[in-house]
Design an enzyme around this catalytic site. Sequence first.
Site, PDB file in Angstrom:
ATOM      1  N   CYS A 176       0.822  -1.225   0.000  1.00  0.00           N
ATOM      2  CA  CYS A 176       0.000   0.000   0.000  1.00  0.00           C
ATOM      3  C   CYS A 176       0.850   1.266   0.000  1.00  0.00           C
ATOM      4  O   CYS A 176       0.412   2.323  -0.430  1.00  0.00           O
ATOM      5  CB  CYS A 176      -0.922   0.030   1.217  1.00  0.00           C
ATOM      6  SG  CYS A 176      -1.973  -1.403   1.316  1.00  0.00           S
ATOM      7  N   HIS A 186      -3.789   6.959   1.130  1.00  0.00           N
ATOM      8  CA  HIS A 186      -4.059   5.634   0.574  1.00  0.00           C
ATOM      9  C   HIS A 186      -5.479   5.256   0.962  1.00  0.00           C
ATOM     10  O   HIS A 186      -5.885   5.423   2.114  1.00  0.00           O
ATOM     11  CB  HIS A 186      -3.049   4.627   1.135  1.00  0.00           C
ATOM     12  CG  HIS A 186      -3.501   3.218   0.989  1.00  0.00           C
ATOM     13  ND1 HIS A 186      -3.889   2.688  -0.222  1.00  0.00           N
ATOM     14  CD2 HIS A 186      -3.658   2.216   1.907  1.00  0.00           C
ATOM     15  CE1 HIS A 186      -4.251   1.431  -0.044  1.00  0.00           C
ATOM     16  NE2 HIS A 186      -4.129   1.127   1.236  1.00  0.00           N
ATOM     17  N   ASN A 231     -10.089  -0.663  -2.412  1.00  0.00           N
ATOM     18  CA  ASN A 231      -8.693  -0.469  -2.011  1.00  0.00           C
ATOM     19  C   ASN A 231      -7.810  -1.084  -3.102  1.00  0.00           C
ATOM     20  O   ASN A 231      -7.815  -2.295  -3.293  1.00  0.00           O
ATOM     21  CB  ASN A 231      -8.486  -1.150  -0.654  1.00  0.00           C
ATOM     22  CG  ASN A 231      -7.058  -1.080  -0.154  1.00  0.00           C
ATOM     23  OD1 ASN A 231      -6.120  -0.908  -0.913  1.00  0.00           O
ATOM     24  ND2 ASN A 231      -6.894  -1.241   1.151  1.00  0.00           N
TER      25      ASN A 231
HETATM   26  O1  UT7 Z   1      -4.674  -1.334   2.551  1.00  0.00           O
HETATM   27  C1  UT7 Z   1      -4.343  -2.554   3.118  1.00  0.00           C
HETATM   28  C2  UT7 Z   1      -4.413  -2.446   4.546  1.00  0.00           C
HETATM   29  N1  UT7 Z   1      -5.631  -3.005   5.059  1.00  0.00           N
HETATM   30  C3  UT7 Z   1      -6.430  -2.253   5.776  1.00  0.00           C
HETATM   31  O2  UT7 Z   1      -6.216  -1.090   5.950  1.00  0.00           O
HETATM   32  C4  UT7 Z   1      -7.593  -2.951   6.461  1.00  0.00           C
HETATM   33  C5  UT7 Z   1      -7.802  -2.421   7.842  1.00  0.00           C
HETATM   34  N2  UT7 Z   1      -8.879  -3.099   8.515  1.00  0.00           N
HETATM   35  C6  UT7 Z   1     -10.163  -2.995   8.123  1.00  0.00           C
HETATM   36  O3  UT7 Z   1     -10.451  -2.295   7.177  1.00  0.00           O
HETATM   37  C7  UT7 Z   1     -11.199  -3.713   8.930  1.00  0.00           C
HETATM   38  O4  UT7 Z   1     -10.590  -4.367  10.025  1.00  0.00           O
HETATM   39  C8  UT7 Z   1     -12.022  -4.746   8.109  1.00  0.00           C
HETATM   40  C9  UT7 Z   1     -12.931  -4.006   7.133  1.00  0.00           C
HETATM   41  C10 UT7 Z   1     -11.115  -5.674   7.364  1.00  0.00           C
HETATM   42  C11 UT7 Z   1     -12.899  -5.579   9.033  1.00  0.00           C
HETATM   43  O5  UT7 Z   1     -13.723  -4.737   9.799  1.00  0.00           O
HETATM   44  P1  UT7 Z   1     -13.814  -4.956  11.381  1.00  0.00           P
HETATM   45  O6  UT7 Z   1     -14.795  -3.985  11.849  1.00  0.00           O
HETATM   46  O7  UT7 Z   1     -12.427  -4.857  11.943  1.00  0.00           O
HETATM   47  O8  UT7 Z   1     -14.386  -6.421  11.476  1.00  0.00           O
HETATM   48  P2  UT7 Z   1     -13.777  -7.709  12.194  1.00  0.00           P
HETATM   49  O9  UT7 Z   1     -12.592  -8.224  11.463  1.00  0.00           O
HETATM   50  O10 UT7 Z   1     -13.608  -7.405  13.639  1.00  0.00           O
HETATM   51  O11 UT7 Z   1     -14.956  -8.739  12.004  1.00  0.00           O
HETATM   52  C12 UT7 Z   1     -16.249  -8.506  12.588  1.00  0.00           C
HETATM   53  C13 UT7 Z   1     -17.170  -9.623  12.155  1.00  0.00           C
HETATM   54  C14 UT7 Z   1     -16.542 -11.020  12.362  1.00  0.00           C
HETATM   55  O12 UT7 Z   1     -17.596 -11.881  12.807  1.00  0.00           O
HETATM   56  P3  UT7 Z   1     -17.733 -12.251  14.360  1.00  0.00           P
HETATM   57  O13 UT7 Z   1     -16.426 -12.901  14.718  1.00  0.00           O
HETATM   58  O14 UT7 Z   1     -17.944 -10.957  15.060  1.00  0.00           O
HETATM   59  O15 UT7 Z   1     -18.913 -13.161  14.368  1.00  0.00           O
HETATM   60  C15 UT7 Z   1     -16.125 -11.424  10.972  1.00  0.00           C
HETATM   61  O16 UT7 Z   1     -16.118 -12.821  10.785  1.00  0.00           O
HETATM   62  O17 UT7 Z   1     -17.448  -9.536  10.755  1.00  0.00           O
HETATM   63  C16 UT7 Z   1     -17.200 -10.795  10.116  1.00  0.00           C
HETATM   64  N3  UT7 Z   1     -16.798 -10.545   8.738  1.00  0.00           N
HETATM   65  C17 UT7 Z   1     -17.690 -10.346   7.757  1.00  0.00           C
HETATM   66  N4  UT7 Z   1     -19.033 -10.324   7.757  1.00  0.00           N
HETATM   67  C18 UT7 Z   1     -19.642 -10.064   6.597  1.00  0.00           C
HETATM   68  C19 UT7 Z   1     -15.553 -10.454   8.229  1.00  0.00           C
HETATM   69  N5  UT7 Z   1     -15.628 -10.196   6.911  1.00  0.00           N
HETATM   70  C20 UT7 Z   1     -16.925 -10.109   6.597  1.00  0.00           C
HETATM   71  C21 UT7 Z   1     -17.622  -9.866   5.411  1.00  0.00           C
HETATM   72  N6  UT7 Z   1     -18.980  -9.845   5.450  1.00  0.00           N
HETATM   73  N7  UT7 Z   1     -17.001  -9.611   4.248  1.00  0.00           N
END
Ligand code: UT7
Length: 333
Positions: free
Chosen positions: A114, A260, A290
């Site tokens: 990134c 970014h 992204n």
């Molecule tokens: O540029 C590259 C660098 N990357 C980034 O900058 C990414 C930075 N991080 C993020 O953008 C966020 O952490 C994410 C968008 C990836 C995830 O959001 P979050 O609010 O941190 O969600 P989480 O990982 O804590 O997951 C919450 C819930 C989980 O379920 P449980 O364990 O609470 O039941 C996941 O399994 O959301 C679930 N989940 C999804 N649900 C629906 C994970 N991916 C998905 C999905 N659709 N695509």
Amino acid sequence: MNRIARIASLGHYLPSRVVTNDDLAALMNTSDEWIRERTGIQERRFVDDDMGCTDLGVEAARQALAKAEWDVTDVDFIVFATLSPDLYFPGNAVLLQDRLGMREVGALDIRTQCTGFVYGLATADAYIRMGLADRVLVVGAEVHSRGLRLTDEGRDTAVIFGDGAGAACVEVADEEGPSRILSHSLHGEGKHAGELCIVKPGSADSPYVSAEQIEAGLMAPHMNGREVFRHAVTRFPEAIMEVLEAAGLGLDDLKVLVPHQANLRITEMVGKRLGLGPERVISNIERRGNTTAASIPIAFSEAVDEGRIERGDLVCLAAFGAGFTWGANLLRY
Ligand code: UT7
């Protein structure tokens, strides 16, 4: 006389295939609501079967070259940033050199994900200042769609990433002119390498890659989203303040920040921490997703096309991503 550099022009290219959140929800257990709420993304672009990463870079480069009124033979160095190259080796820079019919110029690939464009622009500036080059083409391009797991197992990363390319023509500048590159901040902290990575193929252990490892998803990105998020929201502001301080300037002097496009929530949090309103922070993740190394040059190029950035404006580019790596560039466009 001190040599300085400036951005002569920008270009970008996006594949025509629009992929909506509902399109992804038809392939995996996710929803438009979840993706919008957590990332701000509404749609992204994916390449069709006949297009690769260098192809995207070639289109963006052609646009930048035309805007700068450079002939391909004017370029004397190429920097290509990508994490999704056509081949494991050689890098995309030489493939682009061949495709555009350039002279046998230096061709360097950058692997800082990134943060690739930020490192690439700093490299171009340094080469120009050192007298190693006068006209450098910097490209950031990605084809993520082919490497993502578009299944329930891959849903945490599959919904974030998109394909695209951006490019900048960077040239030795007139010291009296309005535009110049001012300062850079570049960082890396490898202890977090495992938080965001693609593990295979890889030479760290044996086998280099196996059918079982492919089946287990080791050729797709692994991401600890929460950890990446936590670090990003502190590292972005740090890098931005570093480049401003290095140039003897402050946040009030800044016209716009082009971050970014990692996640709309990260961008908004960074803007809030720095006291920059949405009118001073460029965001296109809603429609582009992204695109890692391509996201800054695409967003920058679009903002110039839309008239949001004009010649002489003070612009900060900033990125955070896998490595972890992070950094920023400060420039008068
Ligand atoms: O540029 C590259 C660098 N990357 C980034 O900058 C990414 C930075 N991080 C993020 O953008 C966020 O952490 C994410 C968008 C990836 C995830 O959001 P979050 O609010 O941190 O969600 P989480 O990982 O804590 O997951 C919450 C819930 C989980 O379920 P449980 O364990 O609470 O039941 C996941 O399994 O959301 C679930 N989940 C999804 N649900 C629906 C994970 N991916 C998905 C999905 N659709 N695509």
